[in-house]
Design a protein around this motif. Sequence first.
Motif, PDB file in Angstrom:
ATOM      1  N   GLU A 165      20.464  14.095   0.438  1.00 29.40           N
ATOM      2  CA  GLU A 165      19.663  15.154   1.056  1.00 29.40           C
ATOM      3  C   GLU A 165      18.382  14.531   1.578  1.00 29.40           C
ATOM      4  N   GLY A 166      18.226  14.507   2.882  1.00 29.68           N
ATOM      5  CA  GLY A 166      17.036  13.929   3.493  1.00 29.68           C
ATOM      6  C   GLY A 166      17.140  12.413   3.559  1.00 29.68           C
ATOM      7  N   THR A 167      16.001  11.776   3.825  1.00 24.32           N
ATOM      8  CA  THR A 167      15.964  10.318   3.882  1.00 24.32           C
ATOM      9  C   THR A 167      14.741   9.798   3.144  1.00 24.32           C
ATOM     10  N   GLY A 168      14.843   8.548   2.692  1.00 24.29           N
ATOM     11  CA  GLY A 168      13.707   7.909   2.044  1.00 24.29           C
ATOM     12  C   GLY A 168      12.519   7.761   2.986  1.00 24.29           C
ATOM     13  N   PRO A 169      12.726   7.260   4.231  1.00 25.00           N
ATOM     14  CA  PRO A 169      11.588   7.117   5.139  1.00 25.00           C
ATOM     15  C   PRO A 169      10.863   8.437   5.418  1.00 25.00           C
ATOM     16  N   LEU A 170      11.595   9.534   5.557  1.00 25.41           N
ATOM     17  CA  LEU A 170      10.921  10.820   5.775  1.00 25.41           C
ATOM     18  C   LEU A 170      10.162  11.261   4.532  1.00 25.41           C
ATOM     19  N   ALA A 171      10.731  11.027   3.359  1.00 24.52           N
ATOM     20  CA  ALA A 171      10.019  11.347   2.119  1.00 24.52           C
ATOM     21  C   ALA A 171       8.728  10.537   2.039  1.00 24.52           C
ATOM     22  N   VAL A 172       8.816   9.250   2.350  1.00 21.51           N
ATOM     23  CA  VAL A 172       7.639   8.379   2.308  1.00 21.51           C
ATOM     24  C   VAL A 172       6.578   8.862   3.290  1.00 21.51           C
ATOM     25  N   GLN A 173       6.983   9.206   4.507  1.00 22.75           N
ATOM     26  CA  GLN A 173       6.023   9.706   5.493  1.00 22.75           C
ATOM     27  C   GLN A 173       5.321  10.957   4.990  1.00 22.75           C
ATOM     28  N   ARG A 174       6.077  11.870   4.401  1.00 24.91           N
ATOM     29  CA  ARG A 174       5.487  13.121   3.899  1.00 24.91           C
ATOM     30  C   ARG A 174       4.540  12.858   2.723  1.00 24.91           C
ATOM     31  N   ILE A 175       4.917  11.944   1.843  1.00 34.60           N
ATOM     32  CA  ILE A 175       4.068  11.628   0.686  1.00 34.60           C
ATOM     33  C   ILE A 175       2.779  10.971   1.150  1.00 34.60           C
ATOM     34  N   ILE A 176       2.873  10.032   2.054  1.00 37.33           N
ATOM     35  CA  ILE A 176       1.675   9.335   2.550  1.00 37.33           C
ATOM     36  C   ILE A 176       0.788  10.284   3.348  1.00 37.33           C
ATOM     37  N   ALA A 177       1.378  11.192   4.109  1.00 35.56           N
ATOM     38  CA  ALA A 177       0.584  12.175   4.846  1.00 35.56           C
ATOM     39  C   ALA A 177      -0.238  13.046   3.892  1.00 35.56           C
ATOM     40  N   ALA A 178       0.337  13.332   2.732  1.00 35.80           N
ATOM     41  CA  ALA A 178      -0.344  14.184   1.756  1.00 35.80           C
ATOM     42  C   ALA A 178      -1.315  13.418   0.866  1.00 35.80           C
ATOM     43  N   HIS A 179      -1.042  12.133   0.587  1.00 42.50           N
ATOM     44  CA  HIS A 179      -1.800  11.418  -0.443  1.00 42.50           C
ATOM     45  C   HIS A 179      -2.498  10.157   0.039  1.00 42.50           C
ATOM     46  N   GLY A 180      -2.328   9.780   1.289  1.00 48.00           N
ATOM     47  CA  GLY A 180      -2.973   8.564   1.786  1.00 48.00           C
ATOM     48  C   GLY A 180      -2.080   7.349   1.651  1.00 48.00           C
ATOM     49  N   ASN A 181      -2.624   6.218   2.024  1.00 48.12           N
ATOM     50  CA  ASN A 181      -1.864   4.969   2.064  1.00 48.12           C
ATOM     51  C   ASN A 181      -1.396   4.555   0.667  1.00 48.12           C
ATOM     52  N   ILE A 182      -0.100   4.322   0.547  1.00 50.56           N
ATOM     53  CA  ILE A 182       0.532   3.914  -0.707  1.00 50.56           C
ATOM     54  C   ILE A 182       1.490   2.775  -0.365  1.00 50.56           C
ATOM     55  N   PRO A 183       1.489   1.679  -1.125  1.00 50.79           N
ATOM     56  CA  PRO A 183       2.445   0.600  -0.845  1.00 50.79           C
ATOM     57  C   PRO A 183       3.890   1.094  -0.997  1.00 50.79           C
ATOM     58  N   VAL A 184       4.773   0.576  -0.118  1.00 49.70           N
ATOM     59  CA  VAL A 184       6.166   1.040  -0.092  1.00 49.70           C
ATOM     60  C   VAL A 184       7.116  -0.146  -0.079  1.00 49.70           C
ATOM     61  N   MET A 185       8.165  -0.042  -0.907  1.00 47.14           N
ATOM     62  CA  MET A 185       9.254  -1.010  -0.909  1.00 47.14           C
ATOM     63  C   MET A 185      10.552  -0.220  -0.782  1.00 47.14           C
ATOM     64  N   PHE A 186      11.318  -0.499   0.287  1.00 45.92           N
ATOM     65  CA  PHE A 186      12.644   0.084   0.438  1.00 45.92           C
ATOM     66  C   PHE A 186      13.665  -0.910  -0.088  1.00 45.92           C
ATOM     67  N   ILE A 187      14.626  -0.403  -0.851  1.00 47.92           N
ATOM     68  CA  ILE A 187      15.765  -1.198  -1.318  1.00 47.92           C
ATOM     69  C   ILE A 187      16.996  -0.447  -0.830  1.00 47.92           C
ATOM     70  N   THR A 188      17.709  -1.048   0.132  1.00 48.84           N
ATOM     71  CA  THR A 188      18.743  -0.304   0.834  1.00 48.84           C
ATOM     72  C   THR A 188      19.929  -1.170   1.236  1.00 48.84           C
ATOM     73  N   GLY A 189      21.053  -0.537   1.361  1.00 48.80           N
ATOM     74  CA  GLY A 189      22.228  -1.193   1.912  1.00 48.80           C
ATOM     75  C   GLY A 189      22.270  -1.085   3.424  1.00 48.80           C
ATOM     76  N   THR A 190      21.338  -0.323   3.988  1.00 50.90           N
ATOM     77  CA  THR A 190      21.285  -0.120   5.436  1.00 50.90           C
ATOM     78  C   THR A 190      19.881  -0.409   5.973  1.00 50.90           C
ATOM     79  N   PRO A 191      19.451  -1.676   5.909  1.00 53.73           N
ATOM     80  CA  PRO A 191      18.089  -1.995   6.355  1.00 53.73           C
ATOM     81  C   PRO A 191      17.845  -1.661   7.823  1.00 53.73           C
ATOM     82  N   GLU A 192      18.890  -1.721   8.655  1.00 57.25           N
ATOM     83  CA  GLU A 192      18.730  -1.405  10.070  1.00 57.25           C
ATOM     84  C   GLU A 192      18.326   0.052  10.287  1.00 57.25           C
ATOM     85  N   ALA A 193      18.597   0.928   9.332  1.00 60.68           N
ATOM     86  CA  ALA A 193      18.224   2.334   9.438  1.00 60.68           C
ATOM     87  C   ALA A 193      16.733   2.539   9.198  1.00 60.68           C
TER      88      ALA A 193
END
Length: 111
Positions: free
Chosen positions: A53-81
């Motif tokens: 349900e949803g995507t990690g990048p959209l969740a990250v964008q929403r969290i950062i929009a609400a809370h400011g700059n936060i370091p992010v690490m994606f661990i994925t089988g689909t890095p091109e996405a």
Amino acid sequence: MIEDDWLIADHITSVIERAGATSIAQADSETAAVDAAGTHCPQMIVSDVRLHEGTGPLAVQRIIAAHGNIPVMFITGTPEACIPCDPPAVILTKPIDETAVMATFRSLAPL
């Protein structure tokens, strides 16, 4: 930690705890991740890209929009996405390389 596969989430949690993480909230969807961040603002975000349900990048964008700059690490089988990711993030691939995850966590984690 945003990951919809509980076995992978458990494995990553174990790895980042060994790297020094002391408090980890887990979410399995974009909405759950945003809600969890509203309850407790994360100091770092570890996320998959594709979720049931949803995507990690959209969740990250929403969290950062609400809370400011936060370091992010994606661990994925689909890095091109996640290229390009906005905001920029470190992107690691699955299968999980524990050494790379621990090193990346330590380099991004706030002191």
